[in-house]
Scaffold this active site. Structure first.
Site, mmCIF file in Angstrom:
data_model
loop_
_atom_site.group_PDB
_atom_site.id
_atom_site.type_symbol
_atom_site.label_atom_id
_atom_site.label_comp_id
_atom_site.label_asym_id
_atom_site.label_seq_id
_atom_site.Cartn_x
_atom_site.Cartn_y
_atom_site.Cartn_z
ATOM 1 N N ASN A 37 0.857 -1.192 0.000
ATOM 2 C CA ASN A 37 0.000 0.000 0.000
ATOM 3 C C ASN A 37 0.890 1.239 0.000
ATOM 4 O O ASN A 37 2.027 1.201 0.484
ATOM 5 C CB ASN A 37 -0.893 0.010 1.244
ATOM 6 C CG ASN A 37 -1.832 1.202 1.259
ATOM 7 O OD1 ASN A 37 -2.432 1.546 0.245
ATOM 8 N ND2 ASN A 37 -1.964 1.861 2.405
ATOM 9 N N HIS A 88 0.942 5.164 1.384
ATOM 10 C CA HIS A 88 0.252 6.023 2.356
ATOM 11 C C HIS A 88 0.894 7.411 2.321
ATOM 12 O O HIS A 88 2.128 7.525 2.375
ATOM 13 C CB HIS A 88 0.365 5.416 3.757
ATOM 14 C CG HIS A 88 -0.358 6.224 4.786
ATOM 15 N ND1 HIS A 88 -1.733 6.257 4.854
ATOM 16 C CD2 HIS A 88 0.097 7.054 5.751
ATOM 17 C CE1 HIS A 88 -2.094 7.080 5.837
ATOM 18 N NE2 HIS A 88 -1.001 7.567 6.397
ATOM 19 N N SER A 92 4.931 6.820 2.429
ATOM 20 C CA SER A 92 5.475 5.506 2.793
ATOM 21 C C SER A 92 4.830 4.429 1.925
ATOM 22 O O SER A 92 3.633 4.491 1.655
ATOM 23 C CB SER A 92 5.140 5.158 4.257
ATOM 24 O OG SER A 92 5.464 6.210 5.124
ATOM 25 N N ASP A 129 -2.664 0.777 8.026
ATOM 26 C CA ASP A 129 -1.449 1.590 7.851
ATOM 27 C C ASP A 129 -0.345 1.216 8.844
ATOM 28 O O ASP A 129 0.378 2.090 9.353
ATOM 29 C CB ASP A 129 -1.777 3.092 7.991
ATOM 30 C CG ASP A 129 -2.784 3.558 6.944
ATOM 31 O OD1 ASP A 129 -2.796 2.976 5.853
ATOM 32 O OD2 ASP A 129 -3.548 4.494 7.226
#
Ligand code: GRF
Length: 219
Positions: A110, A112, A139, A148
């Protein structure tokens, strides 16, 4: 070595998805973007994917009501149909269950828009300004059930300016997002990332300190 088959999951405009597609257009890049899946039929990123000749599929979460398992089964079917090795979330606005994530353990990434572990969740730029953060950034991390919170694969930082608004900050952070996501996917696809005690080692050494991470050529 054969290129890893990647699915990108989106919910919106898909600029990070576009950055991944662009990086993967280079045949030497170790991953190819095979399919883009959106949980929203109106996601702008679907058109970008189609224009790039990439399969674009809609798995509309609204059709499944509150039944998350059904939605995830449908996503999983698409991933299996396309024989996917790695999944990249790119502005994908649904939380995935532990059951689903277990199947993709250390194979789902992912991006972020903050320097994790700071500013998890939404509205990161507004909260960074409110907190008078001097350094902000983006990130890329492996996805774990806690939002997260997975091991960080790559980060890059920018200085916050006293004149910054949410919009100017978002624009500069997005620029680095577009660099670090392809760079992080490359490392994972090349098998250079290992997780030990909850943190990523790249080629056996910890992720460099954030200030040392100069934007690099993603390819
Ligand atoms: C990006 O800021 C990303 O970090 C966050 O959602 C936003 C998606 O933007 N997770 P885009 O759809 O990639 O343009």
């Amino acid at each position: 070595m054969s290129r890893k088959r990647v699915a990108v999951l989106i919910s919106g405009r898909g600029s990070n998805m576009a950055a991944l597609i662009e990086a993967a257009e280079d045949k030497k890049y170790p991953a190819e973007i095979v399919v883009v899946i959106s949980n929203r039929p109106d996601a702008g990123g679907l058109l970008i994917a189609q224009a790039a000749g990439i399969a674009a599929e809609i798995v509309d979460h609204a059709k499944f009501g509150t039944e998350r398992a059904g939605f995830e089964r449908a996503v999983q079917e698409v991933l299996e149909k396309h024989r996917i090795d790695l999944v990249c979330l790119a502005g994908f606005m649904r939380l995935l269950t532990a059951g689903f994530l277990e199947k993709w353990h250390l194979r789902i990434l992912n991006i972020h828009p903050a320097l994790l572990p700071a500013f998890k969740g939404l509205d990161t730029h507004r909260r960074a300004l409110e907190a008078h953060a001097k350094i902000h950034g983006a990130s890329v991390h492996f996805v774990v059930p806690e939002m997260d919170s997975g091991p960080v694969i790559a980060q890059s930082a920018i200085a916050v300016r006293s004149t910054d608004s949410e919009a100017t900050l978002a624009r500069r952070v997005l620029e680095i997002e577009h660099r670090i996501y392809p760079a992080a996917l490359k490392l994972v696809a090349e098998g250079r990332v290992r997780v030990e005690n909850g943190r990523c080692l790249i080629d056996g050494v910890p992720v460099p300190d954030v200030t040392d991470v100069a934007p690099t050529d993603p390819a």
